[in-house]
Design a protein around this motif. Sequence first.
Motif, short mmCIF file in Angstrom:
data_model
loop_
_atom_site.label_atom_id
_atom_site.label_comp_id
_atom_site.label_asym_id
_atom_site.label_seq_id
_atom_site.Cartn_x
_atom_site.Cartn_y
_atom_site.Cartn_z
N GLU A 63 0.82 -1.22 0.00
CA GLU A 63 0.00 0.00 0.00
C GLU A 63 0.85 1.27 0.00
N ASP A 64 2.05 1.19 0.57
CA ASP A 64 2.91 2.38 0.57
C ASP A 64 3.55 2.64 -0.80
N GLN A 65 3.23 1.80 -1.78
CA GLN A 65 3.70 2.00 -3.15
C GLN A 65 2.62 2.61 -4.04
N ILE A 66 1.52 3.05 -3.39
CA ILE A 66 0.41 3.66 -4.11
C ILE A 66 0.33 5.13 -3.70
N LEU A 67 0.31 6.00 -4.70
CA LEU A 67 0.24 7.44 -4.48
C LEU A 67 -1.12 7.94 -4.94
N GLU A 68 -1.78 8.73 -4.13
CA GLU A 68 -3.06 9.32 -4.56
C GLU A 68 -2.77 10.39 -5.61
N VAL A 69 -3.66 10.48 -6.59
CA VAL A 69 -3.46 11.40 -7.70
C VAL A 69 -3.28 12.84 -7.22
N CYS A 70 -3.95 13.23 -6.17
CA CYS A 70 -3.84 14.60 -5.66
C CYS A 70 -2.46 14.90 -5.06
N ASP A 71 -1.66 13.85 -4.83
CA ASP A 71 -0.34 14.03 -4.23
C ASP A 71 0.80 13.98 -5.26
N LEU A 72 0.45 13.91 -6.55
CA LEU A 72 1.50 13.91 -7.58
C LEU A 72 2.27 15.23 -7.52
N GLU A 73 3.58 15.13 -7.59
CA GLU A 73 4.42 16.32 -7.55
C GLU A 73 4.47 17.01 -8.91
N TYR A 74 4.79 18.28 -8.86
CA TYR A 74 5.00 19.06 -10.08
C TYR A 74 6.30 18.59 -10.72
N ASN A 75 6.23 18.19 -11.99
CA ASN A 75 7.41 17.75 -12.73
C ASN A 75 7.35 18.42 -14.09
N GLN A 76 8.33 19.23 -14.41
CA GLN A 76 8.28 20.03 -15.64
C GLN A 76 8.18 19.16 -16.90
N GLU A 77 8.87 18.03 -16.91
CA GLU A 77 8.81 17.15 -18.08
C GLU A 77 7.37 16.64 -18.30
N ILE A 78 6.70 16.26 -17.24
CA ILE A 78 5.31 15.79 -17.31
C ILE A 78 4.40 16.94 -17.74
N ILE A 79 4.60 18.11 -17.16
CA ILE A 79 3.80 19.29 -17.50
C ILE A 79 3.95 19.62 -18.98
N ASP A 80 5.18 19.57 -19.48
CA ASP A 80 5.42 19.86 -20.89
C ASP A 80 4.72 18.84 -21.80
N GLU A 81 4.71 17.58 -21.40
CA GLU A 81 4.01 16.55 -22.19
C GLU A 81 2.51 16.84 -22.24
N ILE A 82 1.95 17.25 -21.12
CA ILE A 82 0.52 17.57 -21.06
C ILE A 82 0.21 18.76 -21.96
N LYS A 83 1.01 19.79 -21.86
CA LYS A 83 0.80 20.98 -22.69
C LYS A 83 0.90 20.64 -24.17
N ASP A 84 1.87 19.83 -24.53
CA ASP A 84 2.05 19.44 -25.93
C ASP A 84 0.86 18.63 -26.43
N ARG A 85 0.42 17.67 -25.64
CA ARG A 85 -0.71 16.82 -26.07
C ARG A 85 -1.98 17.66 -26.20
N PHE A 86 -2.20 18.58 -25.28
CA PHE A 86 -3.38 19.46 -25.33
C PHE A 86 -3.35 20.28 -26.61
N ASN A 87 -2.19 20.83 -26.93
CA ASN A 87 -2.04 21.64 -28.14
C ASN A 87 -2.27 20.80 -29.39
N VAL A 88 -1.74 19.58 -29.43
CA VAL A 88 -1.93 18.70 -30.59
C VAL A 88 -3.41 18.37 -30.78
N LEU A 89 -4.10 18.06 -29.70
CA LEU A 89 -5.50 17.63 -29.80
C LEU A 89 -6.47 18.78 -30.03
#
Length: 159
Positions: free
Chosen positions: A49-75
């Motif tokens: 159970e300590d290997q499960i992270l709740e979605v609200c606790d995800l940390e800010y990661n610039q690489e992930i943020i950039d992927e989201i921005k790129d996918r949003f722009n593409v779609l």
Amino acid sequence: MKLYHTSPELITNINSSYDNEFQGALFFSSTPYFMSGASKIVYEIEIAEDQILEVCDLEYNQEIIDEIKDRFNVLFDIEIDDDDAYDYLLEDLSVWNTISDSDNCADFDWFIQGIQAKAAKKENYVAVEAEDEQGTVFIINMINKESLLKDVTSKFLGA
């Protein structure tokens, strides 16, 4: 904790590509979920159970943020800022409430679920716990982890 994934076919290889909305993620629940008789194989995975992270606790990661921005722009051909991208990651924003043209909303929604699993993996967690239309779901990036899947079909389907 034992979690279950049901599949219409045998899983032999899980890979990631930009065309695969889930980016190598599989969805698990605390009990097997069977969709319209299409699920023929039941897989079990056991994680602490300590290997499960709740979605609200995800940390800010610039690489992930950039992927989201790129996918949003593409779609949607719309640029979003870092804050909105992070809000989509945490599910504080829903594309269904912000975009009137829903043709690509499902693709973006699935992409977000896959990137949540990727983000949890980057934080050294096995799974991210989120909510979808079925309730609580555990999303796991399974790239190169196929060996963790235990076929328990006979236990649930008598096959």
